[in-house]
Design a protein around this motif. Structure first.
Motif, PDB file in Angstrom:
ATOM      1  N   PHE A  63      37.197  -5.486 -16.725  1.00 56.15           N
ATOM      2  CA  PHE A  63      37.443  -5.140 -18.126  1.00 56.15           C
ATOM      3  C   PHE A  63      38.143  -6.322 -18.791  1.00 56.15           C
ATOM      4  CE2 PHE A  63      37.038  -0.943 -16.249  1.00 56.15           C
ATOM      5  CZ  PHE A  63      36.374  -0.210 -17.225  1.00 56.15           C
ATOM      6  N   THR A  64      37.737  -6.621 -20.017  1.00 59.26           N
ATOM      7  CA  THR A  64      38.398  -7.696 -20.756  1.00 59.26           C
ATOM      8  C   THR A  64      39.452  -7.160 -21.713  1.00 59.26           C
ATOM      9  OG1 THR A  64      36.646  -7.659 -22.436  1.00 59.26           O
ATOM     10  CG2 THR A  64      36.393  -9.227 -20.611  1.00 59.26           C
ATOM     11  N   SER A  65      39.363  -5.859 -22.048  1.00 57.49           N
ATOM     12  CA  SER A  65      40.374  -5.215 -22.885  1.00 57.49           C
ATOM     13  C   SER A  65      40.391  -3.725 -22.575  1.00 57.49           C
ATOM     14  CB  SER A  65      40.091  -5.429 -24.379  1.00 57.49           C
ATOM     15  OG  SER A  65      39.010  -4.616 -24.792  1.00 57.49           O
ATOM     16  N   VAL A  66      41.462  -3.098 -22.939  1.00 56.72           N
ATOM     17  CA  VAL A  66      41.599  -1.648 -22.746  1.00 56.72           C
ATOM     18  C   VAL A  66      40.556  -0.914 -23.584  1.00 56.72           C
ATOM     19  CG1 VAL A  66      43.150   0.313 -23.096  1.00 56.72           C
ATOM     20  CG2 VAL A  66      44.039  -1.803 -22.129  1.00 56.72           C
ATOM     21  N   VAL A 102      35.267   3.134 -12.268  1.00 52.75           N
ATOM     22  CA  VAL A 102      35.124   2.176 -11.164  1.00 52.75           C
ATOM     23  C   VAL A 102      33.680   1.677 -11.078  1.00 52.75           C
ATOM     24  CG1 VAL A 102      35.281   1.903  -8.660  1.00 52.75           C
ATOM     25  CG2 VAL A 102      37.086   3.113  -9.906  1.00 52.75           C
ATOM     26  N   GLU A 103      32.713   2.571 -11.259  1.00 59.00           N
ATOM     27  CA  GLU A 103      31.306   2.169 -11.210  1.00 59.00           C
ATOM     28  C   GLU A 103      30.969   1.209 -12.357  1.00 59.00           C
ATOM     29  OE1 GLU A 103      29.168   5.869 -11.163  1.00 59.00           O
ATOM     30  OE2 GLU A 103      29.810   6.335  -9.112  1.00 59.00           O
ATOM     31  N   TYR A 104      31.514   1.474 -13.544  1.00 64.47           N
ATOM     32  CA  TYR A 104      31.305   0.577 -14.684  1.00 64.47           C
ATOM     33  C   TYR A 104      31.865  -0.807 -14.367  1.00 64.47           C
ATOM     34  CZ  TYR A 104      31.608  -1.381 -19.384  1.00 64.47           C
ATOM     35  OH  TYR A 104      31.485  -2.196 -20.489  1.00 64.47           O
ATOM     36  N   ARG A 105      33.061  -0.833 -13.818  1.00 64.47           N
ATOM     37  CA  ARG A 105      33.715  -2.103 -13.473  1.00 64.47           C
ATOM     38  C   ARG A 105      32.901  -2.859 -12.424  1.00 64.47           C
ATOM     39  NH1 ARG A 105      39.236  -0.781 -11.262  1.00 64.47           N
ATOM     40  NH2 ARG A 105      38.102  -0.519  -9.324  1.00 64.47           N
TER      41      ARG A 105
END
Length: 108
Positions: free
Chosen positions: A81-84, A72-75
């Motif tokens: 996110f553009t891809s898994v 969540v912090e990365y997001r």
């Protein structure tokens, strides 16, 4: 003595007859095994761009509270996110964890 001999002969004859009769019976045919097909269980997809930390920790294998918060912090820091596969950029998430969860993840 002839009664003893006759009794022994009769015993041997009857014993052999019952063994022969049992051996002559045809073995029971094996019953076919019936296997029922299991219905496919639908996989719940987790959207990396909208799931909260509690959902990520609960639904994903190998993801605890700390890793879920890191996702969540990365997001929040980098944007959606553009891809898994971008999940590999999150500290603590490796290829094995991604592969265990790949079919459960989506980005919308």
């Amino acid at each position: 003595m002839s009664k003893l001999r006759l009794s022994s002969l009769l015993f041997a004859l009857l014993s052999g007859f019952s063994v022969t009769t049992m051996a002559a019976e045809a073995p029971a045919a094996p019953q076919p095994v019936v296997v029922q097909a299991q219905a496919a269980v639908p996989v719940t997809r987790i959207d990396l761009n909208s799931a909260d930390a509690q959902t990520l920790a609960r639904e994903l294998n190998g993801i605890g509270e700390a890793k879920a918060r890191a996702i969540v912090e990365y997001r929040d820091a980098k944007g959606p996110f553009t891809s898994v596969d971008e999940l590999l950029e999150v500290k603590g998430i490796g290829a094995a964890t991604l592969e265990k969860n790949r079919e459960r993840l989506s980005v919308n």
